[in-house]
Design a protein around this motif. Structure first.
Motif, PDB file in Angstrom:
ATOM      1  N   GLY A  94       0.798  -1.231   0.000  1.00  0.00           N
ATOM      2  CA  GLY A  94       0.000   0.000   0.000  1.00  0.00           C
ATOM      3  C   GLY A  94       0.822   1.267   0.000  1.00  0.00           C
ATOM      4  N   ARG A  97      -0.816   4.169  -1.821  1.00  0.00           N
ATOM      5  CA  ARG A  97      -2.271   4.257  -1.622  1.00  0.00           C
ATOM      6  C   ARG A  97      -2.711   5.629  -1.133  1.00  0.00           C
ATOM      7  NH1 ARG A  97      -6.062   0.275   2.119  1.00  0.00           N
ATOM      8  NH2 ARG A  97      -7.781   0.125   0.619  1.00  0.00           N
ATOM      9  N   ARG A 116      -3.630   0.505  -9.582  1.00  0.00           N
ATOM     10  CA  ARG A 116      -4.092  -0.539  -8.683  1.00  0.00           C
ATOM     11  C   ARG A 116      -5.510  -0.253  -8.225  1.00  0.00           C
ATOM     12  NH1 ARG A 116      -0.075  -3.902  -6.629  1.00  0.00           N
ATOM     13  NH2 ARG A 116       2.033  -3.288  -7.231  1.00  0.00           N
ATOM     14  N   ARG A 118      -8.304  -0.307  -5.350  1.00  0.00           N
ATOM     15  CA  ARG A 118      -8.291  -0.171  -3.895  1.00  0.00           C
ATOM     16  C   ARG A 118      -9.172  -1.273  -3.284  1.00  0.00           C
ATOM     17  NH1 ARG A 118      -6.921   4.497  -1.191  1.00  0.00           N
ATOM     18  NH2 ARG A 118      -7.060   5.650  -3.163  1.00  0.00           N
ATOM     19  N   VAL A 119      -8.559  -2.184  -2.536  1.00  0.00           N
ATOM     20  CA  VAL A 119      -9.266  -3.324  -1.957  1.00  0.00           C
ATOM     21  C   VAL A 119      -9.681  -2.998  -0.528  1.00  0.00           C
ATOM     22  CG1 VAL A 119      -9.098  -5.758  -1.311  1.00  0.00           C
ATOM     23  CG2 VAL A 119      -7.989  -4.945  -3.407  1.00  0.00           C
ATOM     24  N   GLN A 140      -7.191  -8.384   0.705  1.00  0.00           N
ATOM     25  CA  GLN A 140      -6.209  -7.394   1.153  1.00  0.00           C
ATOM     26  C   GLN A 140      -5.035  -8.074   1.858  1.00  0.00           C
ATOM     27  OE1 GLN A 140      -4.068  -4.535   1.328  1.00  0.00           O
ATOM     28  NE2 GLN A 140      -6.080  -3.773   0.693  1.00  0.00           N
ATOM     29  N   ASP A 145      -3.794  -4.297  -2.584  1.00  0.00           N
ATOM     30  CA  ASP A 145      -4.335  -3.603  -3.752  1.00  0.00           C
ATOM     31  C   ASP A 145      -3.611  -4.135  -4.992  1.00  0.00           C
ATOM     32  OD1 ASP A 145      -5.737  -2.125  -1.895  1.00  0.00           O
ATOM     33  OD2 ASP A 145      -4.452  -0.362  -2.037  1.00  0.00           O
TER      34      ASP A 145
END
Length: 283
Positions: A94, A97, A116, A118-119, A140, A145
């Motif tokens: 991440g 992120r 990517r 976003r999970v 996750q 991600d």
């Protein structure tokens, strides 16, 4: 019939034509495809790039996808990215992120980003595979991600097949067991993009004498040596069907004859035999 040729640098000239010719020689046919058209054309992924770009933009506008400037080496050496195995590689930690707009602008000056999805941190995907049974994955924790578009502009397999299957109204996916671990990511994308989720069946792979799966990467032999040795399409289809427990060893058949068997009263007997065979192979 769909041609999945997104990784253009690895596509060999004439490979698609050779593959289609081999399938036709075996007696397989299709109602839709790159050589006969259909309502969901084009059926070649490299011709569907604008479609994938559209859905990536939708994810970005909803802040569900973001640019990532990390290299594979950087991810592999991140202290918070334990290795997950050769198939999926290291979990993405991440890093990009929560970059600010200024940080993204600074990094974009020296490196082209991948993108990517976003999970959700707590999202656990559960599904029942028609062969492998109940499955569960915390996406996750498993992969983080994940990439939907590489830094070289090539869309990922995960992203493209979800969009294609949804738009082409595919309601059941049957494929090799080596792709079972990626199914949770695809279901996450189906849900995120608002697409209906198909059912999945992951079947055992054909392997060679050493137990390795057949692959172009290790130059496994294909149909050409069999054809040169005088094998007929009916013999090859019969061998394949027998390897799945559908017919007795030594039976010759055509794809159409097997399909007609599925529509006959003996189908329930065949299905029972196939289920027992798959259970034996997977246990």
């Amino acid at each position: 019939m769909r041609i999945e040729d997104l990784d253009r640098p690895r596509v060999r000239p004439g490979a698609t034509e050779h593959m289609l010719a081999d399938l036709r020689w075996l007696g397989l046919d299709w109602d839709e495809g790159p050589d006969c058209g259909g309502p969901y054309a084009p059926y070649t992924q490299s011709e569907r790039i604008p479609i994938y770009q559209h859905y990536l933009q939708k994810l970005q506008e909803a802040e569900l996808a973001y640019p990532c400037y990390c290299s594979r080496a950087e991810i592999a050496h991140a202290a918070s990215a334990p290795q997950q195995g050769a198939e999926d590689g290291p979990r993405y930690p991440g890093t990009c992120r929560h970059l600010t707009t200024k940080q993204r602008r600074e990094r974009a000056a020296s490196r082209r980003p991948s993108y990517r999805v976003r999970v959700d941190d707590e999202r656990i995907i559960t599904f029942t595979d028609l062969v492998a049974g109940p499955q569960q994955q915390h996406v996750q924790q498993a992969v983080g991600d994940f990439i939907v578009c590489r830094s070289d502009g090539i869309f990922s397999y995960q992203f493209a097949v979800v969009i294609d299957d949804a738009l082409m109204q595919i309601n059941q996916v049957v494929r090799g067991a080596d792709l079972l671990s990626s199914t949770a990511r695809q279901i996450f994308l189906y849900e995120t993009l608002g697409f209906p989720i198909p059912t999945f069946a992951h079947v055992p792979l054909i392997v060679d004498e050493q137990g390795k799966r057949l692959s172009k990467r290790i130059r496994s032999e294909g149909l050409d040596p069999l054809r040169e040795a005088g094998a007929t399409p009916r013999e090859i289809i019969g061998q394949l069907a027998a390897s799945c427990g559908l017919v007795e060893a030594g039976t010759t058949s055509s794809p159409n004859e097997l399909a007609q068997t599925y529509a006959s009263p003996s189908y329930d007997i065949m299905r029972s035999k196939l289920n027992r065979f798959i259970h034996h192979r997977t246990t």
